[in-house]
Design an enzyme around this catalytic site. Structure first.
Site, mmCIF file in Angstrom:
data_model
loop_
_atom_site.group_PDB
_atom_site.id
_atom_site.type_symbol
_atom_site.label_atom_id
_atom_site.label_comp_id
_atom_site.label_asym_id
_atom_site.label_seq_id
_atom_site.Cartn_x
_atom_site.Cartn_y
_atom_site.Cartn_z
ATOM 1 N N ASP A 97 6.287 10.019 -4.691
ATOM 2 C CA ASP A 97 5.293 8.872 -5.469
ATOM 3 C C ASP A 97 6.068 8.065 -6.261
ATOM 4 O OD1 ASP A 97 2.665 8.078 -5.910
ATOM 5 O OD2 ASP A 97 2.083 9.689 -7.197
ATOM 6 N N GLY A 154 -7.604 8.704 -6.873
ATOM 7 C CA GLY A 154 -8.618 9.033 -6.129
ATOM 8 C C GLY A 154 -9.558 10.143 -7.150
ATOM 9 N N THR A 155 -8.798 10.648 -7.986
ATOM 10 C CA THR A 155 -9.885 11.755 -9.007
ATOM 11 C C THR A 155 -10.877 10.863 -9.745
ATOM 12 O OG1 THR A 155 -7.770 13.185 -9.260
ATOM 13 C CG2 THR A 155 -9.590 13.406 -10.710
#
Ligand code: ZN
Length: 283
Positions: free
Chosen positions: A82, A209-210
């Site tokens: 990432d 996304g969370t």
């Protein structure tokens, strides 16, 4: 099965408009749980790792752990680094056999980002590895990366030029999402995803996304978001699961039972996202 490339995971997802979860694992337990969730719902999966986690465990150990775990699970899985602004760290990971990396030069000028990203793609190709590119900083700091302020939006034409000139496998534009937890309902720029995809059909990456609703996920995935990053929710599930187990059983000292309980909660969390993203049943 042996690890596959990021492209092999994202191209079918992009074409059929489902999303593949990229879960930021933090150790062996979380890696195994995310892979097990993928097996249970027959989903492709991206095992994603932050630079902070690489610093903790080492690129080689993480890759070997991944290769071993993936080899006896019958779903396509890939190992992705990432947000990484440092080319040397990307090289260390790719040399160790990682499948792809996000080269994060969002703090640099457009021209410098373009030039360096091309170099990273050329280097990655030597290893059969993939690259995710990013132009604008994603709001919110997670694992020491990101920015407190939304980066200035770069015109869609320049994003397209960047994607085509660099040859990246997927692109992460700023679309109103943020790392960490949302304090208020985010304003999502669906049109920006549609505009980029219309001009240049490349898998788009959804960061932060969370906390998004199922409807938002599905709309973004339909627009072309094929890689959906989940980091914060994994951390929350991981920590809360330990906490609730120990609160319920304060005199239980068998680490295997504790880890089994945490594993179960993590599998449930990851499976939920795989169902929502439509990747379940695609492996
Ligand atoms: Zn991110």
């Amino acid at each position: 099965m042996p690890a596959v490339s990021l492209r092999e995971i994202l191209q079918p997802a992009f074409k059929a408009r489902y999303g593949v979860g990229a879960f930021n694992i933090v150790n062996d337990l979380t890696m195994a749980a995310v892979l097990d969730a993928a097996v249970e719902v027959k989903s492709p999966v991206i095992i994603q790792v932050s630079v902070k986690t690489v610093k903790m465990w080492g690129a080689k150990l993480l890759q070997q752990m991944f290769a071993e775990m993936a080899s006896h699970r019958p779903v396509p899985a890939t190992l992705h680094l990432d947000h990484c602004p440092d080319i040397e760290t990307i090289k260390t990971c790719l040399e160790a056999g990682w499948n792809s990396a996000l080269f994060d030069a969002s703090s640099l000028s457009y021209q410098d980002n373009l030039r360096l990203c091309k170099e990273v793609v050329t280097f990655a190709k030597k290893y059969g590895a993939g690259v995710e590119g990013e132009l604008e900083a994603v709001r919110g700091i997670e694992d020491d990366v990101g920015s407190d302020v939304e980066g200035e939006l770069i015109p869609v034409e320049r994003c397209v030029e960047f994607i085509e000139a660099t040859g990246i496998d997927c692109f992460a534009p700023a679309i109103g999402t943020a790392h960490g937890l949302y304090k208020t309902e985010p304003k999502i720029n669906f049109e920006r995803v549609e505009a980029i995809v219309a001009r240049c059909p490349t898998p788009i990456v959804l960061h932060g996304g969370t906390g998004l609703s199922s409807g938002t996920f599905q709309k973004l995935i339909a627009a072309g978001c094929a890689k959906v990053n989940i980091s914060t929710m994994l951390k929350i599930t991981f920590a809360d699961s330990f906490k609730s187990y120990l609160e319920a059983k304060p005199n239980e000292y068998d680490p295997m039972k504790l880890q089994k309980a945490v594993h179960g909660d993590l599998v449930k969390m990851a499976k939920g996202f795989m169902e929502t993203f439509g990747s379940a049943g695609r492996a």
